[in-house]
Write a protein that holds these residues in place. Structure first.
Motif, PDB file in Angstrom:
ATOM      1  N   ARG A  16       1.086  -1.296  -0.102  1.00  0.00           N
ATOM      2  CA  ARG A  16      -0.084   0.024  -0.061  1.00  0.00           C
ATOM      3  C   ARG A  16       0.606   1.104  -0.017  1.00  0.00           C
ATOM      4  O   ARG A  16       0.279   2.441   0.039  1.00  0.00           O
ATOM      5  CB  ARG A  16      -0.999   0.179   1.372  1.00  0.00           C
ATOM      6  CG  ARG A  16      -1.982  -1.003   0.779  1.00  0.00           C
ATOM      7  CD  ARG A  16      -2.581  -1.334   2.768  1.00  0.00           C
ATOM      8  NE  ARG A  16      -3.899  -2.067   2.362  1.00  0.00           N
ATOM      9  CZ  ARG A  16      -3.801  -2.981   2.230  1.00  0.00           C
ATOM     10  NH1 ARG A  16      -3.122  -4.439   2.227  1.00  0.00           N
ATOM     11  NH2 ARG A  16      -5.049  -4.075   1.769  1.00  0.00           N
ATOM     12  N   LEU A  17       2.316   1.230   0.424  1.00  0.00           N
ATOM     13  CA  LEU A  17       2.699   2.486   0.209  1.00  0.00           C
ATOM     14  C   LEU A  17       3.271   2.970  -0.829  1.00  0.00           C
ATOM     15  O   LEU A  17       3.918   3.851  -1.420  1.00  0.00           O
ATOM     16  CB  LEU A  17       3.726   1.710   1.600  1.00  0.00           C
ATOM     17  CG  LEU A  17       4.588   3.381   1.842  1.00  0.00           C
ATOM     18  CD1 LEU A  17       3.403   3.822   2.728  1.00  0.00           C
ATOM     19  CD2 LEU A  17       5.935   3.030   2.658  1.00  0.00           C
ATOM     20  N   TRP A  18       4.111   1.583  -1.453  1.00  0.00           N
ATOM     21  CA  TRP A  18       4.524   1.275  -2.994  1.00  0.00           C
ATOM     22  C   TRP A  18       3.441   3.208  -3.784  1.00  0.00           C
ATOM     23  O   TRP A  18       4.668   3.952  -4.253  1.00  0.00           O
ATOM     24  CB  TRP A  18       4.717   0.248  -3.251  1.00  0.00           C
ATOM     25  CG  TRP A  18       5.953  -0.759  -2.985  1.00  0.00           C
ATOM     26  CD1 TRP A  18       5.440  -1.220  -2.703  1.00  0.00           C
ATOM     27  CD2 TRP A  18       7.063  -0.241  -2.649  1.00  0.00           C
ATOM     28  NE1 TRP A  18       6.736  -2.165  -2.264  1.00  0.00           N
ATOM     29  CE2 TRP A  18       8.050  -1.590  -1.788  1.00  0.00           C
ATOM     30  CE3 TRP A  18       8.078   1.158  -2.446  1.00  0.00           C
ATOM     31  CZ2 TRP A  18       9.018  -1.256  -1.274  1.00  0.00           C
ATOM     32  CZ3 TRP A  18       9.774   0.794  -1.387  1.00  0.00           C
ATOM     33  CH2 TRP A  18       9.649  -0.295  -0.865  1.00  0.00           C
ATOM     34  N   ALA A  21       6.280   9.227   2.235  1.00  0.00           N
ATOM     35  CA  ALA A  21       4.768   8.710   2.679  1.00  0.00           C
ATOM     36  C   ALA A  21       4.691   8.063   3.902  1.00  0.00           C
ATOM     37  O   ALA A  21       3.460   7.774   3.982  1.00  0.00           O
ATOM     38  CB  ALA A  21       5.767   7.340   1.469  1.00  0.00           C
ATOM     39  N   LEU A  22       5.483   7.534   4.713  1.00  0.00           N
ATOM     40  CA  LEU A  22       5.880   7.302   5.631  1.00  0.00           C
ATOM     41  C   LEU A  22       4.889   8.747   6.867  1.00  0.00           C
ATOM     42  O   LEU A  22       3.808   8.069   7.553  1.00  0.00           O
ATOM     43  CB  LEU A  22       6.897   6.981   6.387  1.00  0.00           C
ATOM     44  CG  LEU A  22       7.178   5.137   6.194  1.00  0.00           C
ATOM     45  CD1 LEU A  22       8.065   5.149   6.916  1.00  0.00           C
ATOM     46  CD2 LEU A  22       6.156   4.070   6.299  1.00  0.00           C
ATOM     47  N   GLU A  23       4.914   9.754   6.285  1.00  0.00           N
ATOM     48  CA  GLU A  23       3.967  10.814   6.646  1.00  0.00           C
ATOM     49  C   GLU A  23       3.155  11.000   6.753  1.00  0.00           C
ATOM     50  O   GLU A  23       2.054  11.497   8.086  1.00  0.00           O
ATOM     51  CB  GLU A  23       4.969  12.876   6.186  1.00  0.00           C
ATOM     52  CG  GLU A  23       6.173  11.928   6.985  1.00  0.00           C
ATOM     53  CD  GLU A  23       7.227  13.840   6.672  1.00  0.00           C
ATOM     54  OE1 GLU A  23       6.515  14.292   4.939  1.00  0.00           O
ATOM     55  OE2 GLU A  23       8.074  14.158   6.780  1.00  0.00           O
ATOM     56  N   VAL A  24       2.201  10.478   6.299  1.00  0.00           N
ATOM     57  CA  VAL A  24       1.171   9.776   5.597  1.00  0.00           C
ATOM     58  C   VAL A  24       0.461   8.705   6.414  1.00  0.00           C
ATOM     59  O   VAL A  24      -1.011   9.374   7.452  1.00  0.00           O
ATOM     60  CB  VAL A  24       0.088   9.446   4.752  1.00  0.00           C
ATOM     61  CG1 VAL A  24      -0.901   9.288   4.170  1.00  0.00           C
ATOM     62  CG2 VAL A  24       1.179  10.514   3.054  1.00  0.00           C
ATOM     63  N   VAL A  25       1.483   7.782   7.367  1.00  0.00           N
ATOM     64  CA  VAL A  25       1.233   6.679   8.302  1.00  0.00           C
ATOM     65  C   VAL A  25       1.232   7.437   9.177  1.00  0.00           C
ATOM     66  O   VAL A  25      -0.124   7.162   9.755  1.00  0.00           O
ATOM     67  CB  VAL A  25       1.296   5.559   7.881  1.00  0.00           C
ATOM     68  CG1 VAL A  25       2.003   4.702   8.514  1.00  0.00           C
ATOM     69  CG2 VAL A  25       1.831   5.394   6.437  1.00  0.00           C
ATOM     70  N   ARG A  26       1.912   8.177   9.845  1.00  0.00           N
ATOM     71  CA  ARG A  26       2.092   9.029  10.887  1.00  0.00           C
ATOM     72  C   ARG A  26       1.119   9.466  11.001  1.00  0.00           C
ATOM     73  O   ARG A  26       0.301   9.317  12.461  1.00  0.00           O
ATOM     74  CB  ARG A  26       3.354   9.251  10.885  1.00  0.00           C
ATOM     75  CG  ARG A  26       3.847  10.664  11.972  1.00  0.00           C
ATOM     76  CD  ARG A  26       4.433  11.605  11.746  1.00  0.00           C
ATOM     77  NE  ARG A  26       3.798  12.906  11.230  1.00  0.00           N
ATOM     78  CZ  ARG A  26       4.449  13.348  10.652  1.00  0.00           C
ATOM     79  NH1 ARG A  26       5.805  13.784  10.702  1.00  0.00           N
ATOM     80  NH2 ARG A  26       4.081  14.874   9.690  1.00  0.00           N
TER      81      ARG A  26
END
Length: 442
Positions: free
Chosen positions: A222-224, A251-256
């Protein structure tokens, strides 16, 4: 994914990868080079050739493949397809690895696209490059993700078995209750996180969205699309390091942000079954998923809306996780029979039937134009969004180091979801493990 694992059905329908399995194949690498061909040439006294297929499916998909095999045998009386043996697709890599080391392996196996590079290290894997160029396989009509997923170092090492891609499915009722307009193509990840926050209602046990939290490929794929949309890649151009050292942080800032807003349901179990159950029960506003989830959503009676994935650039971007039919050399007679069968299986008439009845997307434009698929798409709301999204889809690299990269990134995603690491720290830890894997000769 994926190829590739339909939830809450068999994980194999989602095209996912159990990332730790590839290590077993690498460890067995020394045994693969010298292993003998499978037992028996498969040719009976009557001249009929028997081939063995490990199809990896269960439930509905298994019934469909059995029905297709019966149809094939009626039109090809000189070939018999034995569907005995094998395991479900999630365990196929380990099963194939052991079979190759033992020198007794099937003629065809359902192999996740993410595993193909590792499996194709074996000289027993049939090279299909010449076959697809001159035979009846609709190679040029396949969607690009289907071709890319079976190509290793410029050679075609399998035929595509399943095609999917990710989009967002929204619960219309929850959007209406929250006073929110349904999203449209061209929305952004900022709009996605804001919408998830506004859909969340802790008092009602309601979440804006969900994310698999096991750290496996279901977590990672889902992150790619976020990384690719930002201009990054899984592996850098030099092939020696990750290609998302900067893009992965954003990208991980969205998850954060999802975790910080407490708007994301974190599924702790493999397969994402709990996440999908929360969604179909009406306690989640949006879910990132593939078309194999639509039958369960329809069965639940949900009024839903499908929209392409958000992006940073507002340009379309998604991921496809195709799975494969991989062929193994058990002598000329069996190899030829196996090529004949998988070529027949991937022709538009059979492919469209597989797509409709087992939950895949059409492998080619010719399959998409078949009346059976057209009728299916018309009666399945939102399915056309997935089909159209395939044209902008990318696939994960067919690279033997990918499982270790995936494992490292999966740990990074989970650490951010749990608030244990910042996006920057998580990517640094991921880079250390991934770069070490990429330095190992291919």
């Amino acid at each position: 994914m994926t190829a590739e694992p339909r939830a809450p059905g068999p994980p194999s329908r989602r095209g996912v990868l159990r990332a730790g399995g590839a290590g077993a194949l690498a460890a067995a690498g020394g045994a693969l080079t010298g292993c003998a061909a499978g037992v028996g040439d498969g040719v009976g006294a009557d001249g009929r050739v028997t081939i063995q297929m490990w199809h990896g499916q269960t439930d509905l998909a298994a019934k469909v493949i059995k029905s297709l095999v019966a149809e094939f045998e009626r039109s090809h009386p000189d070939i018999r397809v034995d569907l005995g043996g094998g395991v479900l697709a999630d365990a196929m890599l380990q099963k194939v690895t052991a079979a190759l080391a033992a020198g007794s392996y099937p003629d065809i196996a359902y192999v996740f696209g993410s595993d193909l590079a590792s499996v194709a290290r074996s000289p027993q894997v049939v090279d299909l490059t010449a076959h697809v160029q001159r035979g009846p396989t609709p190679w040029k009509n396949y969607w690009a993700p289907a071709r890319d997923a079976v190509t290793v170092n410029g050679r075609v090492r399998a035929l595509p078995a399943l095609l999917d891609c990710l989009a967002v499915v929204c619960n219309k009722k929850l959007f209406a209750e929250a006073g929110l307009d349904l999203p449209a193509a061209g929305w952004t990840w900022r709009e996605f996180t804001d919408t998830a926050r506004r859909l969340t209602d802790a008092g009602k046990g309601r979440f804006g969205t969900g994310w698999p939290g096991t750290g496996d490929e279901d977590t990672v794929w889902r992150l790619w699309p976020l990384v690719w949309d930002l201009g990054g890649d899984v592996i850098a151009d030099d092939g020696k390091s990750i290609g998302f050292a900067t893009e992965g942080v954003r990208a991980l800032e969205v998850v954060r942000d999802l975790a910080r807003d407490r708007s994301v349901y974190l599924d702790p179990k493999p397969g994402s079954e709990q996440m999908y159950q929360v969604f179909v029960s009406g306690r989640m506003g949006m879910v990132l998923t593939a078309p194999w989830q639509l039958p369960d959503i329809l069965q639940a009676g949900m009024d839903y809306h499908v929209v392409p994935l958000p992006s940073f650039s507002r340009r379309p971007m998604t991921i496809s996780g195709p799975d494969t039919w991989t062929l193994f050399d058990n002598g000329e007679a069996r190899t030829q029979a196996a090529r004949t069968f998988v070529t027949w299986l991937t022709q538009p008439a059979q492919d469209s039937r597989w797509d409709v009845e087992a939950g895949s997307l059409p492998l080619s434009r010719r399959s998409e134009d078949r009346p059976a698929w057209r009728a299916h798409a018309t009666r399945t709301p939102g399915l056309a969004v997935f089909t159209e999204a395939v044209s902008s889809a990318r696939v994960r690299p067919v690279h033997p180091a990918y499982p270790r990269v995936s494992r490292a990134l999966g740990q990074a995603v989970v650490s951010v979801l749990l608030g244990r690491s910042s996006p920057a720290d998580a990517v640094r830890a991921c880079a250390d493990e991934s770069n070490a894997a990429l330095l190992i000769p291919r």
